[in-house]
Scaffold this motif. Sequence first.
Motif, PDB file in Angstrom:
ATOM      1  N   LEU A   1      -5.831  14.782   5.597  1.00  0.00           N
ATOM      2  CA  LEU A   1      -5.157  16.443   6.516  1.00  0.00           C
ATOM      3  C   LEU A   1      -3.979  15.889   7.797  1.00  0.00           C
ATOM      4  O   LEU A   1      -4.718  15.062   8.694  1.00  0.00           O
ATOM      5  N   MET A   2      -2.921  16.150   8.191  1.00  0.00           N
ATOM      6  CA  MET A   2      -1.846  15.815   8.877  1.00  0.00           C
ATOM      7  C   MET A   2      -1.934  17.378   9.440  1.00  0.00           C
ATOM      8  O   MET A   2      -1.266  18.146   8.709  1.00  0.00           O
ATOM      9  N   ASP A   3      -1.459  17.488  10.921  1.00  0.00           N
ATOM     10  CA  ASP A   3      -1.170  18.634  11.345  1.00  0.00           C
ATOM     11  C   ASP A   3       0.725  18.630  10.286  1.00  0.00           C
ATOM     12  O   ASP A   3       1.512  17.852  11.178  1.00  0.00           O
ATOM     13  N   GLU A   4       0.729  19.606  10.159  1.00  0.00           N
ATOM     14  CA  GLU A   4       2.692  19.905   9.831  1.00  0.00           C
ATOM     15  C   GLU A   4       3.090  21.214  10.287  1.00  0.00           C
ATOM     16  O   GLU A   4       3.967  21.295   9.845  1.00  0.00           O
ATOM     17  N   ARG A   5       2.935  21.284  11.307  1.00  0.00           N
ATOM     18  CA  ARG A   5       3.460  22.550  12.357  1.00  0.00           C
ATOM     19  C   ARG A   5       4.480  21.971  12.888  1.00  0.00           C
ATOM     20  O   ARG A   5       5.696  20.710  12.718  1.00  0.00           O
ATOM     21  N   LEU A   6       5.662  22.459  11.791  1.00  0.00           N
ATOM     22  CA  LEU A   6       7.398  23.034  12.339  1.00  0.00           C
ATOM     23  C   LEU A   6       8.326  22.164  11.030  1.00  0.00           C
ATOM     24  O   LEU A   6       9.299  21.535  11.522  1.00  0.00           O
ATOM     25  N   THR A   7       7.738  21.389  10.372  1.00  0.00           N
ATOM     26  CA  THR A   7       7.876  20.458   9.426  1.00  0.00           C
ATOM     27  C   THR A   7       9.032  21.202   8.796  1.00  0.00           C
ATOM     28  O   THR A   7      10.238  20.677   8.365  1.00  0.00           O
TER      29      THR A   7
ATOM     30  N   MET B   1       1.056  -1.461   0.200  1.00  0.00           N
ATOM     31  CA  MET B   1      -0.119   0.369   0.084  1.00  0.00           C
ATOM     32  C   MET B   1       0.739   1.234   0.471  1.00  0.00           C
ATOM     33  O   MET B   1       2.185   1.464   0.888  1.00  0.00           O
ATOM     34  N   ARG B   2       1.204   2.207  -0.867  1.00  0.00           N
ATOM     35  CA  ARG B   2       1.492   3.042  -1.046  1.00  0.00           C
ATOM     36  C   ARG B   2       0.148   4.516  -0.707  1.00  0.00           C
ATOM     37  O   ARG B   2      -0.681   4.172  -0.958  1.00  0.00           O
ATOM     38  N   ILE B   3       0.998   5.507  -0.399  1.00  0.00           N
ATOM     39  CA  ILE B   3       0.490   6.835   0.001  1.00  0.00           C
ATOM     40  C   ILE B   3       1.443   7.949  -0.183  1.00  0.00           C
ATOM     41  O   ILE B   3       2.683   7.889  -0.292  1.00  0.00           O
ATOM     42  N   LEU B   4       0.834   8.514  -0.604  1.00  0.00           N
ATOM     43  CA  LEU B   4       1.559  10.037  -0.824  1.00  0.00           C
ATOM     44  C   LEU B   4       1.195  11.321  -0.065  1.00  0.00           C
ATOM     45  O   LEU B   4      -0.004  11.369   0.711  1.00  0.00           O
ATOM     46  N   GLY B   5       2.167  11.600   0.309  1.00  0.00           N
ATOM     47  CA  GLY B   5       2.421  12.581   1.439  1.00  0.00           C
ATOM     48  C   GLY B   5       2.699  13.841   0.537  1.00  0.00           C
ATOM     49  O   GLY B   5       3.483  14.020  -0.204  1.00  0.00           O
ATOM     50  N   LEU B   6       2.732  14.838   0.914  1.00  0.00           N
ATOM     51  CA  LEU B   6       2.155  16.298   0.171  1.00  0.00           C
ATOM     52  C   LEU B   6       2.209  17.782   1.123  1.00  0.00           C
ATOM     53  O   LEU B   6       1.547  18.159   2.046  1.00  0.00           O
ATOM     54  N   ASP B   7       2.918  18.573   0.862  1.00  0.00           N
ATOM     55  CA  ASP B   7       3.613  19.338   1.699  1.00  0.00           C
ATOM     56  C   ASP B   7       3.514  20.778   1.202  1.00  0.00           C
ATOM     57  O   ASP B   7       3.857  21.247   0.217  1.00  0.00           O
ATOM     58  N   TYR B   8       1.922  21.391   0.817  1.00  0.00           N
ATOM     59  CA  TYR B   8       1.421  22.731  -0.265  1.00  0.00           C
ATOM     60  C   TYR B   8       1.932  23.884   0.406  1.00  0.00           C
ATOM     61  O   TYR B   8       1.711  24.042   1.534  1.00  0.00           O
ATOM     62  N   GLY B   9       2.083  24.789  -0.813  1.00  0.00           N
ATOM     63  CA  GLY B   9       2.864  25.529  -0.472  1.00  0.00           C
ATOM     64  C   GLY B   9       2.566  26.386  -0.891  1.00  0.00           C
ATOM     65  O   GLY B   9       1.590  26.419  -1.999  1.00  0.00           O
ATOM     66  N   SER B  10       3.149  28.142  -0.914  1.00  0.00           N
ATOM     67  CA  SER B  10       2.026  29.407  -2.488  1.00  0.00           C
ATOM     68  C   SER B  10       2.250  28.915  -3.930  1.00  0.00           C
ATOM     69  O   SER B  10       2.013  29.613  -4.374  1.00  0.00           O
TER      70      SER B  10
ATOM     71  N   ALA C   1       9.837  18.629   3.539  1.00  0.00           N
ATOM     72  CA  ALA C   1       9.094  18.609   4.683  1.00  0.00           C
ATOM     73  C   ALA C   1       7.813  17.839   4.255  1.00  0.00           C
ATOM     74  O   ALA C   1       6.996  17.154   4.984  1.00  0.00           O
ATOM     75  N   ALA C   2       7.317  17.133   2.829  1.00  0.00           N
ATOM     76  CA  ALA C   2       6.571  16.412   2.848  1.00  0.00           C
ATOM     77  C   ALA C   2       6.176  14.888   3.442  1.00  0.00           C
ATOM     78  O   ALA C   2       5.891  14.079   3.853  1.00  0.00           O
ATOM     79  N   GLN C   3       8.103  14.772   3.411  1.00  0.00           N
ATOM     80  CA  GLN C   3       8.573  13.526   3.893  1.00  0.00           C
ATOM     81  C   GLN C   3       7.715  13.312   5.257  1.00  0.00           C
ATOM     82  O   GLN C   3       7.453  11.755   6.092  1.00  0.00           O
ATOM     83  N   LEU C   4       8.206  14.433   6.112  1.00  0.00           N
ATOM     84  CA  LEU C   4       8.516  14.483   7.396  1.00  0.00           C
ATOM     85  C   LEU C   4       6.619  14.462   8.518  1.00  0.00           C
ATOM     86  O   LEU C   4       6.124  13.653   9.193  1.00  0.00           O
ATOM     87  N   ILE C   5       5.351  15.041   7.192  1.00  0.00           N
ATOM     88  CA  ILE C   5       4.149  15.059   6.949  1.00  0.00           C
ATOM     89  C   ILE C   5       4.243  13.502   7.310  1.00  0.00           C
ATOM     90  O   ILE C   5       3.359  12.876   8.299  1.00  0.00           O
ATOM     91  N   LEU C   6       4.246  12.783   6.076  1.00  0.00           N
ATOM     92  CA  LEU C   6       3.675  11.357   5.817  1.00  0.00           C
ATOM     93  C   LEU C   6       4.521  10.160   7.006  1.00  0.00           C
ATOM     94  O   LEU C   6       3.343   9.461   7.423  1.00  0.00           O
ATOM     95  N   GLU C   7       5.602  10.416   7.471  1.00  0.00           N
ATOM     96  CA  GLU C   7       6.057  10.385   8.522  1.00  0.00           C
ATOM     97  C   GLU C   7       5.268  10.698   9.813  1.00  0.00           C
ATOM     98  O   GLU C   7       5.016   8.969  10.748  1.00  0.00           O
ATOM     99  N   ALA C   8       4.835  11.674  10.227  1.00  0.00           N
ATOM    100  CA  ALA C   8       3.881  11.447  10.999  1.00  0.00           C
ATOM    101  C   ALA C   8       2.656  10.973  10.803  1.00  0.00           C
ATOM    102  O   ALA C   8       2.276   9.992  12.221  1.00  0.00           O
TER     103      ALA C   8
END
Length: 152
Positions: free
Chosen positions: A94-100, A1-10, A126-133
């Motif tokens: 959605l996943m809390d991404e504070r300080l990633t 099972m694969r999961i994508l993690g995203l760090d959305y910026g401007s 940062a996306a990797q850290l969100i996904l790891e969390a």
Amino acid sequence: MRILGLDYGSKTVGVAITDPTGLIAQPLVTLKRERESMLRKTLKEIAELAERYQAERIILGLPFNMDDTEGERAEKTRAFRRLLSARVNVPVELMDERLTTMEAREILDESGVPRAEQKRVIDQVAAQLILEAYLHERAMEEAKQPISGKEE
């Protein structure tokens, strides 16, 4: 099972992906756009990545303020989630991404990556850290589940 993690910026979206077992997150790519409002191509690229890697879900970082409130960036992220959900056939959570991003910079600094090169990969990390969390939180939830069918 694969999961994508995203760090959305401007102007960028950092993308990370799990290995096929869904246990290990790794940086994948940084998607760039000229203006914040130019989302059509970005949404298409994410949908293509989800399909190519057969992702079963997407985890999108939600930037809370340090006092647990949501600001303008969180509102934009929620709007992006709605647009993305309409484009992909998998759940977008959605996943809390504070300080990633700060943590990603520290990791890159400690790894000896020059500041000039960090810009190229920081959103991916940062996306990797969100996904790891997310993976950690999921593992903790699974550990709380009782083992069914086993008598004590």
